[in-house]
Design a protein around this motif. Sequence first.
Motif, mmCIF file in Angstrom:
data_model
loop_
_atom_site.group_PDB
_atom_site.id
_atom_site.type_symbol
_atom_site.label_atom_id
_atom_site.label_comp_id
_atom_site.label_asym_id
_atom_site.label_seq_id
_atom_site.Cartn_x
_atom_site.Cartn_y
_atom_site.Cartn_z
ATOM 1 N N VAL A 155 -2.934 -4.214 -6.979
ATOM 2 C CA VAL A 155 -3.386 -4.194 -5.582
ATOM 3 C C VAL A 155 -4.818 -4.685 -5.471
ATOM 4 N N ARG A 156 -5.646 -4.294 -6.430
ATOM 5 C CA ARG A 156 -7.056 -4.706 -6.374
ATOM 6 C C ARG A 156 -7.206 -6.210 -6.586
ATOM 7 N N ARG A 157 -6.436 -6.759 -7.539
ATOM 8 C CA ARG A 157 -6.517 -8.212 -7.789
ATOM 9 C C ARG A 157 -5.951 -9.010 -6.619
ATOM 10 N N ALA A 158 -5.009 -8.413 -5.911
ATOM 11 C CA ALA A 158 -4.442 -9.093 -4.743
ATOM 12 C C ALA A 158 -5.346 -8.987 -3.519
ATOM 13 N N GLY A 159 -6.447 -8.260 -3.646
ATOM 14 C CA GLY A 159 -7.378 -8.114 -2.523
ATOM 15 C C GLY A 159 -6.892 -7.166 -1.443
ATOM 16 N N LEU A 160 -5.981 -6.265 -1.828
ATOM 17 C CA LEU A 160 -5.421 -5.333 -0.845
ATOM 18 C C LEU A 160 -5.943 -3.920 -1.015
ATOM 19 N N TYR A 161 -6.948 -3.740 -1.882
ATOM 20 C CA TYR A 161 -7.507 -2.396 -2.063
ATOM 21 C C TYR A 161 -8.228 -1.962 -0.789
ATOM 22 N N ASP A 162 -8.068 -0.686 -0.470
ATOM 23 C CA ASP A 162 -8.691 -0.099 0.719
ATOM 24 C C ASP A 162 -8.113 -0.675 2.013
ATOM 25 N N GLN A 163 -6.885 -1.169 1.931
ATOM 26 C CA GLN A 163 -6.203 -1.674 3.121
ATOM 27 C C GLN A 163 -4.834 -0.993 3.244
ATOM 28 N N LEU A 164 -4.452 -0.746 4.476
ATOM 29 C CA LEU A 164 -3.152 -0.109 4.695
ATOM 30 C C LEU A 164 -2.008 -1.003 4.244
ATOM 31 N N LEU A 165 -2.221 -2.337 4.293
ATOM 32 C CA LEU A 165 -1.173 -3.256 3.853
ATOM 33 C C LEU A 165 -0.848 -3.051 2.374
ATOM 34 N N GLY A 166 -1.875 -2.827 1.562
ATOM 35 C CA GLY A 166 -1.636 -2.572 0.143
ATOM 36 C C GLY A 166 -0.814 -1.314 -0.074
ATOM 37 N N LEU A 167 -1.113 -0.278 0.723
ATOM 38 C CA LEU A 167 -0.347 0.968 0.616
ATOM 39 C C LEU A 167 1.099 0.758 1.074
ATOM 40 N N ILE A 168 1.286 -0.064 2.100
ATOM 41 C CA ILE A 168 2.645 -0.370 2.563
ATOM 42 C C ILE A 168 3.442 -1.080 1.471
ATOM 43 N N VAL A 169 2.797 -2.062 0.815
ATOM 44 C CA VAL A 169 3.483 -2.813 -0.243
ATOM 45 C C VAL A 169 3.911 -1.890 -1.388
ATOM 46 N N VAL A 170 3.028 -0.986 -1.764
ATOM 47 C CA VAL A 170 3.364 -0.056 -2.856
ATOM 48 C C VAL A 170 4.500 0.880 -2.444
ATOM 49 N N ASN A 171 4.444 1.391 -1.227
ATOM 50 C CA ASN A 171 5.518 2.277 -0.768
ATOM 51 C C ASN A 171 6.858 1.538 -0.684
ATOM 52 N N VAL A 172 6.820 0.290 -0.263
ATOM 53 C CA VAL A 172 8.059 -0.500 -0.232
ATOM 54 C C VAL A 172 8.611 -0.659 -1.643
ATOM 55 N N ALA A 173 7.724 -0.938 -2.593
ATOM 56 C CA ALA A 173 8.172 -1.104 -3.982
ATOM 57 C C ALA A 173 8.768 0.185 -4.538
ATOM 58 N N MET A 174 8.243 1.331 -4.128
ATOM 59 C CA MET A 174 8.733 2.601 -4.657
ATOM 60 C C MET A 174 10.052 3.031 -4.017
ATOM 61 N N THR A 175 10.275 2.662 -2.768
ATOM 62 C CA THR A 175 11.499 3.087 -2.078
ATOM 63 C C THR A 175 12.623 2.046 -2.139
ATOM 64 N N LEU A 176 12.293 0.839 -2.529
ATOM 65 C CA LEU A 176 13.278 -0.248 -2.490
ATOM 66 C C LEU A 176 14.470 -0.045 -3.442
ATOM 67 N N PRO A 177 14.281 0.407 -4.695
ATOM 68 C CA PRO A 177 15.447 0.567 -5.588
ATOM 69 C C PRO A 177 16.514 1.491 -5.020
ATOM 70 N N PHE A 178 16.094 2.655 -4.507
ATOM 71 C CA PHE A 178 17.081 3.581 -3.933
ATOM 72 C C PHE A 178 17.764 2.967 -2.719
ATOM 73 N N ALA A 179 16.999 2.278 -1.882
ATOM 74 C CA ALA A 179 17.580 1.680 -0.680
ATOM 75 C C ALA A 179 18.608 0.604 -1.046
ATOM 76 N N ILE A 180 18.312 -0.196 -2.056
ATOM 77 C CA ILE A 180 19.263 -1.241 -2.468
ATOM 78 C C ILE A 180 20.552 -0.624 -2.998
ATOM 79 N N TRP A 181 20.413 0.392 -3.849
ATOM 80 C CA TRP A 181 21.603 1.043 -4.408
ATOM 81 C C TRP A 181 22.452 1.663 -3.313
ATOM 82 N N MET A 182 21.836 2.301 -2.348
ATOM 83 C CA MET A 182 22.598 2.967 -1.297
ATOM 84 C C MET A 182 23.256 1.948 -0.358
#
Length: 302
Positions: A155-182
């Motif tokens: 996130v820091r190298r992508a320039g998204l540190y301290d931004q809500l967009l970076g947090l959104i991307v991480v949350n999407v990555a964490m919830t995506l596997p379960f969503a795909i399986w379901m």
Amino acid sequence: MTTYDTRAPRRGKPSYGTQGNLKRRKKLGKAGLNAMAVVVFLFAVFPVYWMVTTAFKSSEQIFTTDFIPFPTDFTLEHVKRVFTEGVAGHSIWRYLLNSAIVALGTVLIGAVFSLLAATAVARFRFRFRTSFLILLLIVQMVPGEALLIPLFMMVRRAGLYDQLLGLIVVNVAMTLPFAIWMLRTFVAAVPKELEEAAWIDGASRFATFWKVLFPLVAPGLVATSIFSFITAWNEFVFALTLIGDQGSYTMPVALRYFVSQRSVDWGGIMAASTLMTIPVIIFFLLVQRRMVSGLVAGAVKG
């Protein structure tokens, strides 16, 4: 000459005493299951009940050692203080807005990616398809804390540190596997003949996806969206690590300011937690019917 009776012994009808014992056992079994359900329900609901009642108790009743189930001295002192004084120098509405942006952003982006990925996995045969599904399961099993440092560096190298967009991307990555399986089970349960019929009638692939497949998998999409919303709304560790500015904190991170080294503001933290719970309850009530139908359909179709 000796003869033997080879017929199977006849079973007599159970006596009235045996039938009574069976009915009694069934009743005892049902009573035991109902009692277990009540215990589980109370175990799940009691923390929420205690949070809400504590938010409206006076400070004397909060810190007393006596058990007070209901606030006899009902007060809005803590709720007013949270609204007027805010948290850490910022209004509580700002933290609620940040949480809403992160949760809704996670739901919208996650829904698009999970639906497309689930359709690809369920409808197309490609190389390493099974390996991809197994990899999703492995990623889902890895604790989020183990991925904290790599995700922070990315996130820091992508320039998204301290931004809500970076947090959104991480949350999407964490919830995506379960969503795909379901969602994969919902897409696989839709007969291919429906899509083939639409193609014969001249519909394009996009029109078939949007007008035929999407309405049939919508309940599953709602169920996975609720899971993503609650996960992103309550997420604490990544929000604390990837956000440095206090004004960009989400609500779970803001709650920690009610805890100091020498004391805990139980009235404030319970009032803020109650306010934080209200949007989730409203969201759940709005979509609960589709969520139940989606979960039941997923269980049957799987």
